[in-house]
Design a protein around this motif. Sequence first.
Motif, PDB file in Angstrom:
ATOM      1  N   VAL A  84       0.846  -1.189   0.000  1.00 18.81           N
ATOM      2  CA  VAL A  84       0.000   0.000   0.000  1.00 18.81           C
ATOM      3  C   VAL A  84       0.880   1.236   0.000  1.00 18.81           C
ATOM      4  N   PRO A  85       0.346   2.382  -0.483  1.00 19.80           N
ATOM      5  CA  PRO A  85       1.159   3.601  -0.540  1.00 19.80           C
ATOM      6  C   PRO A  85       1.802   3.945   0.806  1.00 19.80           C
ATOM      7  N   GLY A  86       3.093   4.227   0.742  1.00 15.17           N
ATOM      8  CA  GLY A  86       3.831   4.607   1.933  1.00 15.17           C
ATOM      9  C   GLY A  86       4.471   3.451   2.680  1.00 15.17           C
ATOM     10  N   ALA A  87       4.119   2.202   2.324  1.00 16.12           N
ATOM     11  CA  ALA A  87       4.712   1.045   3.000  1.00 16.12           C
ATOM     12  C   ALA A  87       6.219   1.007   2.741  1.00 16.12           C
ATOM     13  N   LYS A  88       6.987   0.735   3.811  1.00 18.91           N
ATOM     14  CA  LYS A  88       8.445   0.674   3.706  1.00 18.91           C
ATOM     15  C   LYS A  88       8.882  -0.770   3.925  1.00 18.91           C
ATOM     16  N   LEU A  89       9.522  -1.341   2.913  1.00 17.83           N
ATOM     17  CA  LEU A  89       9.835  -2.769   2.922  1.00 17.83           C
ATOM     18  C   LEU A  89      11.279  -3.006   2.500  1.00 17.83           C
ATOM     19  N   SER A 105       2.079   6.053  -4.581  1.00 14.33           N
ATOM     20  CA  SER A 105       0.626   6.248  -4.663  1.00 14.33           C
ATOM     21  C   SER A 105       0.059   5.664  -5.946  1.00 14.33           C
ATOM     22  N   LYS A 106       0.841   5.627  -7.011  1.00 15.74           N
ATOM     23  CA  LYS A 106       0.406   4.952  -8.234  1.00 15.74           C
ATOM     24  C   LYS A 106       0.612   3.446  -8.076  1.00 15.74           C
ATOM     25  N   PRO A 292       5.980   8.385  -2.283  1.00 16.92           N
ATOM     26  CA  PRO A 292       6.251   8.878  -3.633  1.00 16.92           C
ATOM     27  C   PRO A 292       5.101   8.563  -4.585  1.00 16.92           C
ATOM     28  N   GLU A 293       5.097   9.243  -5.714  1.00 21.83           N
ATOM     29  CA  GLU A 293       4.086   8.930  -6.725  1.00 21.83           C
ATOM     30  C   GLU A 293       4.339   7.547  -7.309  1.00 21.83           C
ATOM     31  N   ASN A 468      10.865  12.513  -8.733  1.00 25.95           N
ATOM     32  CA  ASN A 468      10.550  13.140 -10.010  1.00 25.95           C
ATOM     33  C   ASN A 468       9.425  12.373 -10.723  1.00 25.95           C
ATOM     34  N   LYS A 469       8.559  13.113 -11.375  1.00 29.32           N
ATOM     35  CA  LYS A 469       7.424  12.491 -12.070  1.00 29.32           C
ATOM     36  C   LYS A 469       7.745  12.179 -13.520  1.00 29.32           C
TER      37      LYS A 469
END
Length: 469
Positions: A84-89, A105-106, A292-293, A468-469
Amino acid sequence: MRKKFLLAATIITSLTIPSVIAKEEIKNSWLALSKSELKQVQSYNEEYKSFIDQARTELTFVSETKKLVEQSGFNELTENSQIVPGAKLYSINRDRAMTLMVIGSKPVKEGVRIAGAHIDSPRIELKGRPLYEKNGFALFQTYTHGGMKNYQWVNIPLALIGRVDKKDGTHVDINIGLNENDPILIIPDLAPHVDRDYRKRTNRDVIKKEELDIIIASKPGNDSTVKQEVINFLKTNYDISIADLVSAELALVPAVKPRDVGLDRSMVAAYGHDDKISSFAAVKSILEVKKPEYTAITFLVDNEEVGNLNNTGADSSYLVDTISQLLYQQSPSTYNDYLLRKTLRKTKVISVDVNPGVNPNWPGVWELGNAPKLGEGINIKLYGGGFNANSEYIAWTRNYLDNADILWQTSTYKGKASGGTIGSALSENNMDVIDFGVPVLGMHSPYAVASKVDIYAMYTAMKAFFVNK
């Protein structure tokens, strides 16, 4: 102002930009530093020196990185991990390669951002049956890992580090020589008084590979040989037999600490700048990525110095397997191999590895218009001959570097030079890959030199890449 990076040397903290110099003309990073940036550079380099003092091989780099990232909230990737967005693994491959991930997030299927670097460095290793006795000395037979000038490795203090795996499935960690109270090991050179018959040797043959055997001991026991005393030492202190060395990975590395160089303390001398500058920056930069995106991945890999080989090298399927796992666990009902291949096609990579910088004593080996100079930022490597990133990816790279005020330069070898990175292995999976570096003096030597401002610039460039996007 192009804020470039650097070092907090006490002698130069008062540097200011002369008003007569236009901002766009500033090329040396030191001339664009604020006082706060000087402090950041100094702090980063102190942390870098402390880390690489312990992380001298791929085994120790992975173990030290694991401790660091777990303190920062990263959890091991398992089959039950929530993508999921933001998960750190993080994921570790056989204790010698590693990936760090911050989920974007994408969806992962939209492609990921990968900063890849290698964590092995040129060194001397032990042969499988290394111990022998000769002329009153016990010695270990050795061979080399990576390209090196053999003569640079004699008459310097060496440490023996690594692991020994036993038949019962246990392993023993070895670390002799890095602690100041430890003994060191050494490969003795010939004195100039007695080397007459060898003086016609040139360059790489000054010391041949088979002459890199290292002295282990010289004191026999009352009823035993020097060789037997070494066998007794290994059994008493580590509970290993001489036969166990067949299943060992033991490296001889310089037993010298990273030190500042220059009256202005503007540089760092250390063993393992290649490629610890890049791999440490890849670790530190992803620790600061929040949500990040695009999913951010730091890829740390073994065996680049010998051709990206084995199941822990960049030629392994480990990285693609990890991306496949992320895709599957994020959306198991839609996963298939075609989706994986489309994801790789959308992925952008920076393959980060240091490169030789302009040496003030031998500037002629470079065509100076395309030569990387210490203190002038990161290098975009332009090899020619089909090895460059495509022009649109180079333009995309220039854009985010300039937008983030990161000083950069180009690096192209004069004539034909040797060397490689992990980039070609990654590009084989149809990802966009570009090679970055920073200039280093004395690459592949036991004690190379890099500018603090460039060391820091690599870290800031990776941070800009991840967002960067």
